[in-house]
Design an enzyme around this catalytic site. Structure first.
Site, PDB file in Angstrom:
ATOM      1  N   CYS A 206       4.197   2.926  -3.341  1.00  0.00           N
ATOM      2  CA  CYS A 206       2.823   2.701  -3.819  1.00  0.00           C
ATOM      3  C   CYS A 206       2.605   1.192  -3.888  1.00  0.00           C
ATOM      4  CB  CYS A 206       2.577   3.368  -5.171  1.00  0.00           C
ATOM      5  SG  CYS A 206       2.819   5.144  -5.104  1.00  0.00           S
ATOM      6  N   ALA A 207       2.664   0.571  -2.734  1.00  0.00           N
ATOM      7  CA  ALA A 207       2.858  -0.882  -2.653  1.00  0.00           C
ATOM      8  C   ALA A 207       1.578  -1.693  -2.513  1.00  0.00           C
ATOM      9  CB  ALA A 207       3.755  -1.184  -1.452  1.00  0.00           C
ATOM     10  N   ALA A 208       0.529  -1.104  -1.993  1.00  0.00           N
ATOM     11  CA  ALA A 208      -0.649  -1.909  -1.630  1.00  0.00           C
ATOM     12  C   ALA A 208      -1.534  -2.196  -2.840  1.00  0.00           C
ATOM     13  CB  ALA A 208      -1.456  -1.143  -0.571  1.00  0.00           C
ATOM     14  N   PRO A 209      -2.200  -3.361  -2.885  1.00  0.00           N
ATOM     15  CA  PRO A 209      -2.316  -4.388  -1.846  1.00  0.00           C
ATOM     16  C   PRO A 209      -1.159  -5.382  -1.788  1.00  0.00           C
ATOM     17  CG  PRO A 209      -3.709  -4.960  -3.693  1.00  0.00           C
ATOM     18  CD  PRO A 209      -3.088  -3.635  -4.034  1.00  0.00           C
ATOM     19  N   GLY A 210      -0.119  -5.206  -2.592  1.00  0.00           N
ATOM     20  CA  GLY A 210       1.112  -5.910  -2.261  1.00  0.00           C
ATOM     21  C   GLY A 210       1.541  -7.059  -3.143  1.00  0.00           C
TER      22      GLY A 210
ATOM     23  N   LYS B  50       3.375  -6.994  -5.682  1.00  0.00           N
ATOM     24  CA  LYS B  50       4.807  -6.836  -6.001  1.00  0.00           C
ATOM     25  C   LYS B  50       5.649  -6.896  -4.725  1.00  0.00           C
ATOM     26  CE  LYS B  50       3.343  -4.294 -10.021  1.00  0.00           C
ATOM     27  NZ  LYS B  50       1.896  -4.331  -9.648  1.00  0.00           N
TER      28      LYS B  50
ATOM     29  N   ASP C  93       2.273   9.450   2.689  1.00  0.00           N
ATOM     30  CA  ASP C  93       2.177  10.045   1.360  1.00  0.00           C
ATOM     31  C   ASP C  93       3.610  10.163   0.837  1.00  0.00           C
ATOM     32  OD1 ASP C  93       2.165  11.767  -0.785  1.00  0.00           O
ATOM     33  OD2 ASP C  93       0.620  13.076   0.048  1.00  0.00           O
TER      34      ASP C  93
ATOM     35  N   ASP D 195       5.268   1.645  -8.556  1.00  0.00           N
ATOM     36  CA  ASP D 195       4.115   1.135  -9.314  1.00  0.00           C
ATOM     37  C   ASP D 195       3.001   2.160  -9.096  1.00  0.00           C
ATOM     38  OD1 ASP D 195       2.627  -0.740 -10.829  1.00  0.00           O
ATOM     39  OD2 ASP D 195       1.768  -1.569  -9.000  1.00  0.00           O
TER      40      ASP D 195
ATOM     41  N   CYS E 209      -0.322   0.279 -14.752  1.00  0.00           N
ATOM     42  CA  CYS E 209      -1.200  -0.672 -15.454  1.00  0.00           C
ATOM     43  C   CYS E 209      -2.146   0.113 -16.348  1.00  0.00           C
ATOM     44  CB  CYS E 209      -1.976  -1.540 -14.460  1.00  0.00           C
ATOM     45  SG  CYS E 209      -2.995  -0.617 -13.302  1.00  0.00           S
TER      46      CYS E 209
HETATM   47  C1  SAM Z   1      -1.322   0.725  -8.760  1.00  0.00           C
HETATM   48  S1  SAM Z   1      -1.665   0.714  -7.060  1.00  0.00           S
HETATM   49  C2  SAM Z   1      -0.330  -0.233  -6.430  1.00  0.00           C
HETATM   50  C3  SAM Z   1      -0.432  -1.727  -6.639  1.00  0.00           C
HETATM   51  C4  SAM Z   1       0.666  -2.486  -5.897  1.00  0.00           C
HETATM   52  N1  SAM Z   1       1.988  -2.033  -6.278  1.00  0.00           N
HETATM   53  C5  SAM Z   1       0.585  -3.981  -6.087  1.00  0.00           C
HETATM   54  O1  SAM Z   1       1.366  -4.553  -6.834  1.00  0.00           O
HETATM   55  O2  SAM Z   1      -0.289  -4.599  -5.456  1.00  0.00           O
HETATM   56  C6  SAM Z   1      -1.196   2.341  -6.578  1.00  0.00           C
HETATM   57  C7  SAM Z   1      -1.123   2.577  -5.086  1.00  0.00           C
HETATM   58  O3  SAM Z   1      -0.609   3.898  -4.898  1.00  0.00           O
HETATM   59  C8  SAM Z   1      -1.101   4.372  -3.661  1.00  0.00           C
HETATM   60  N2  SAM Z   1      -0.857   5.832  -3.657  1.00  0.00           N
HETATM   61  C9  SAM Z   1      -1.500   6.788  -4.367  1.00  0.00           C
HETATM   62  N3  SAM Z   1      -0.958   7.993  -4.120  1.00  0.00           N
HETATM   63  C10 SAM Z   1       0.045   7.808  -3.233  1.00  0.00           C
HETATM   64  C11 SAM Z   1       0.974   8.671  -2.580  1.00  0.00           C
HETATM   65  N4  SAM Z   1       0.963   9.998  -2.794  1.00  0.00           N
HETATM   66  N5  SAM Z   1       1.871   8.134  -1.719  1.00  0.00           N
HETATM   67  C12 SAM Z   1       1.869   6.788  -1.475  1.00  0.00           C
HETATM   68  N6  SAM Z   1       1.007   5.933  -2.067  1.00  0.00           N
HETATM   69  C13 SAM Z   1       0.115   6.425  -2.927  1.00  0.00           C
HETATM   70  C14 SAM Z   1      -2.545   3.935  -3.670  1.00  0.00           C
HETATM   71  O4  SAM Z   1      -3.062   3.866  -2.351  1.00  0.00           O
HETATM   72  C15 SAM Z   1      -2.444   2.551  -4.331  1.00  0.00           C
HETATM   73  O5  SAM Z   1      -2.394   1.551  -3.357  1.00  0.00           O
END
Ligand code: SAM
Length: 416
Positions: free
Chosen positions: A234-238, A240, A281, A297, A350
């Site tokens: 769950c890395a985007a927008p990145g 971390k 996913d 995250d 968060c």
């Molecule tokens: C809290 S944000 C992440 C913020 C990111 N770690 C950062 O530091 O910029 C949660 C992320 O989880 C992704 N997400 C939600 N469900 C997901 C899934 N089933 N598999 C992968 N990613 C998922 C979303 O697209 C979103 O980008």
């Protein structure tokens, strides 16, 4: 009727507030749909809508004090009055301009009522509250979870513009930047500056830093330095991902959103950092190897970001919180199978909702699991672990220095 100058921005603010409060959109998404406004009008519309969202309970109390006729919560008249009063309180708009731009919004409707209420309040004087109340259900939830002091700190925080936190790949660069640009460094690789436009700050284009609330930078600091192969789930927008890459880990960054991964790719290009990106996913993805460490995250209600995104307080209804918590539990259980023995799993959200932080970890540890809490001892001094071993960042923390977003993080270690 001739158009009133500035009426377009107010009309756009009205539409944005409708999208946020009735249709559950984020303010950013609602603003992105206001395509035919000039940049200054768009900026003004977003500022007005944001100011309303910070103060709805106090604005409503003012409105109700000036009319015997109870205006329905979702009536246009109430929203137009909120918009006018928010400008008086937060944007120093002159009285004649806020009246002149409010009345066209209720043309053919309760114009006299709006005019009358506004006139009464402006004559009486509109107090600028420096600790506006939060929505009653949020205050109740946070009071029962964290106590009255936290609710009061949150009220003070929502009234202020938070400072801007920058994370640097190199700590030496952060220190030099703080010295040269009137910033304060509150942790390694960190600089806090006055809130301002990101593009105006030196070093953005060259990729010397990225914007990241100091609290949001804490989870990646819990990944052990010697973990070679790290999964950022769950890395985007990145934010971390960049911290992990800058710290020298081999990083695999997974996210299910193509558009958010696009922003992650741009961020990596700008900062010239490297990570392998995977669009998937996480509940269906099958990694080809296990990892030394995983940072999860997880997606959440994001109520910890209420200072910059006050609409989260209206979007985070109990069902949304419960749905998020259930998804987080599934993501955590799934990720736990991808670690090497003695591997480290950091879980963060968060959110200021204990259902999404403490309860998820307690439930995970209570299950049939090989994991135990691993007390972090490598965080900045202000982020003290609780007696249960996890870190909970609440609104009162570092208040004198500009505060922090609300966060929860726990570090778990897999038994050999
Ligand atoms: C809290 S944000 C992440 C913020 C990111 N770690 C950062 O530091 O910029 C949660 C992320 O989880 C992704 N997400 C939600 N469900 C997901 C899934 N089933 N598999 C992968 N990613 C998922 C979303 O697209 C979103 O980008």
């Amino acid at each position: 009727m001739p158009s009133v100058e500035g009426a377009g921005a107010r009309r756009a603010a009205l539409q944005m507030l409708d999208s946020v409060l009735r249709r559950g959109q984020t303010l950013d998404a609602a603003a992105a749909r206001a395509r035919n406004l000039s940049p200054p009008d768009l900026g003004l519309a977003v500022a007005i809508a944001g100011e309303v969202l910070r103060r709805i309970p106090d604005l409503d109390a003012l409105i109700d004090s000036a009319t015997r006729q109870r205006l329905p919560d979702d009536s246009k008249a109430r929203m137009v009055l909120r918009i006018a009063l928010a400008q008086k309180i937060g944007l120093d708009t002159p009285d004649h301009a806020l009246v002149a731009t409010a009345l066209p919004l209720v043309e053919g409707g309760p114009r006299r009522l709006v005019h009358g209420v506004l006139g009464t309040l402006l004559r009486r004087g509109v107090p600028v509250g420096d600790a506006p109340r939060l929505p009653a259900n949020v205050e109740e939830r946070w009071r029962s979870a964290w106590g009255e002091e936290t609710v009061e700190a949150a009220r003070r925080q929502i009234a202020k513009r938070p400072p801007l936190d920058l994370t640097f790949a190199e700590d030496a660069e952060a220190r030099a930047y703080a010295r040269d640009h009137n910033g304060v460094s509150l942790a390694t690789n960190h600089v806090r500056v006055e809130s301002s436009s990101v593009a105006d700050l030196p070093g953005f284009g060259e990729g010397r830093w990225w914007v990241q609330d100091l609290a949001a930078s804490l989870p990646a600091r819990l990944i052990p330095r010697d973990a070679a192969d790290v999964l950022d789930l769950c890395a985007a927008p990145g934010g971390k991902t960049m911290q992990l890459a800058a710290a020298g880990h081999r990083v695999t960054a997974v996210d299910s959103s193509a558009s958010r991964l696009g922003r992650l790719r741009e961020n990596l290009e700008r900062t010239r950092l490297r990570a392998e990106l995977v669009e998937a996913d996480a509940l269906k993805w099958k990694p080809s190897r296990s990892f030394d460490a995983i940072l999860l995250d997880a997606p959440c209600s994001a109520t910890g970001t209420f200072r910059r995104h006050p609409e989260v307080l209206y979007r985070a209804r109990p069902k949304a919180i419960a749905d998020n918590a259930a998804l987080q539990a599934r993501l955590l259980a799934t990720a736990s199978h991808w670690l090497k023995p003695r591997g480290v799993l950091v879980y963060s959200v968060c959110s200021l909702e204990p259902h999404e932080g403490e309860a998820v970890i307690e439930q995970f540890l209570a299950g049939d699991t090989d994991f135990s809490i691993d007390l972090p001892n490598d965080l900045p001094r202000f982020a003290l672990p609780s007696d249960r071993g996890w870190v909970r960042v609440l609104p009162g923390l570092l208040e004198g220095e500009g505060g922090l977003d609300g966060f929860f993080m726990a570090r778990l270690v897999r038994r050999p």
